[in-house]
Design an enzyme around this catalytic site. Structure first.
Site, PDB file in Angstrom:
ATOM      1  N   TYR A   1       1.058  -0.907   0.183  1.00 37.65           N
ATOM      2  CA  TYR A   1      -0.146  -0.182  -0.004  1.00 37.65           C
ATOM      3  C   TYR A   1       0.990   1.473  -0.137  1.00 37.65           C
ATOM      4  CZ  TYR A   1      -4.016  -2.989   1.737  1.00 37.65           C
ATOM      5  OH  TYR A   1      -4.532  -4.517   1.501  1.00 37.65           O
TER       6      TYR A   1
ATOM      7  N   HIS B   1       0.070 -12.399   1.803  1.00 35.98           N
ATOM      8  CA  HIS B   1      -0.919 -11.341   0.495  1.00 35.98           C
ATOM      9  C   HIS B   1      -0.623 -11.441  -1.372  1.00 35.98           C
ATOM     10  CE1 HIS B   1      -0.990  -6.547  -0.173  1.00 35.98           C
ATOM     11  NE2 HIS B   1      -2.374  -7.474  -0.215  1.00 35.98           N
TER      12      HIS B   1
END
Length: 322
Positions: free
Chosen positions: A47, A130
């Protein structure tokens, strides 16, 4: 199973997802979450190529550490980038850092250590593998066993995986002793596909399910979905737009709103432990806190069932799972 709060902050937005957010607004957003009672924050190196972790850590490091749960992810390492352009993966940041996939055991250790450096904290509570969808063999051989070892060593409290697709999540839930899985965009008012295989598997394994994307990447976020509303980050198909608008109209008839229905439906299934919402301003935090606090009349769900507007498998307040 780790005890997760009802809802939390999905901090991809604070990494400048699609649109830049100032440092001041990012800090104010985390502070507003704290004031609203939010004690669960989900972030990741991906992110903003580390920006989200840096901002989250700066906002939380002076808070009592035992009072919040911090979740980050492994699978992408950050390395120096060219520094002459902008990020190419959806975040409005310079390309001074870029991501490389790494699901090896050593990569997992390095990822957690580097996350702690960006966060400025002494530990993370939850570490998720992830987006290993296209790297499952590598993740099975390296990342998942290593996270389980790190849990045994007390370096993290809980481990799991975060993905958009339910089939690979179901597979790893059945294969590994995971505490948490995060599934994005596959359980909401328009799509309850996660209830088919993933939720039963998680319940059998004692794995907590966290939901992301409960506003369907925009289509369910407004009281009246606009013509240019997005679904799965693209223009919403006309049929889904019409369905969302009819759902919104029924919500209004019962004194509530489409976004309120979205958050209350998301948390009603017994497999779901928590919902994370992306927020980029204190005003959005206050708006979402009000949605969770709202008393939604049970009659609205009955009206939606009568018009066949709810997807198969969706459990709504007042119902039990089959």
């Amino acid at each position: 199973m780790i005890d997760l709060p009802r809802w939390g902050l999905g901090a991809a937005t604070l990494g400048n997802l699609f649109t830049a957010v100032s440092d001041e607004t990012a800090r104010a957003t985390v502070d507003a979450c704290w004031d609203a009672g939010v004690r669960y924050v989900d972030t990741a190196p991906h992110y903003g190529a580390g920006l989200s972790e840096e901002r989250v850590g700066a906002a939380l490091r002076d808070r009592p550490r035992e009072e919040f749960l911090l979740q980050t992810k492994v699978g992408r390492l950050l390395v120096p980038g060219p520094g002459a352009g902008r990020d190419t993966e959806g975040f409005d940041v310079p390309d001074t850092r870029v991501r490389v996939w790494d699901f090896s055991a050593a990569g997992v250790r390095r990822s957690v250590e580097e996350s702690l450096g960006r966060l400025g904290l002494d530990r993370v509570d939850v570490a998720l593998v992830h987006d290993p969808d296209d790297h499952l063999d590598d993740a099975r051989a390296g990342a998942f066993p290593e996270l389980l070892r790190m849990r045994e060593e007390g370096l993290v409290r809980a481990v799991g995986a975060g993905m958009n697709e339910t089939a690979p999540l179901t597979a790893v839930v059945e294969e590994f002793d995971l505490d948490v899985v995060l599934v994005a965009g596959r359980y909401h008012l328009l799509d309850a596909s996660a209830a088919d295989g993933l939720f039963p598997a998680a319940q059998r394994a004692g794995t907590a399910v966290v939901l992301g994307g409960v506003f369907a990447s925009g289509l369910l976020a407004s009281a009246e979905p606009p013509q240019d509303a997005t679904y799965r980050y693209e223009q919403a198909p006309p049929a889904l737009l019409g369905r969302a608008r009819r759902t919104a109209a029924i919500a209004r008839e019962h004194g509530t709103t489409l976004p309120a229905l979205a958050v209350h439906a998301a948390g009603a299934h017994p497999a779901v432990a928590s919902v994370v919402l992306g927020m980029r301003s204190p005003e959005e935090v206050q708006h979402n806190a009000a949605l969770f606090a709202e008393e939604v009349p049970l009659q609205v769900w009955e009206a939606l069932r009568r018009e066949d507007l709810l997807p198969a498998g969706l459990v709504v307040p007042g119902e039990g799972a089959a």
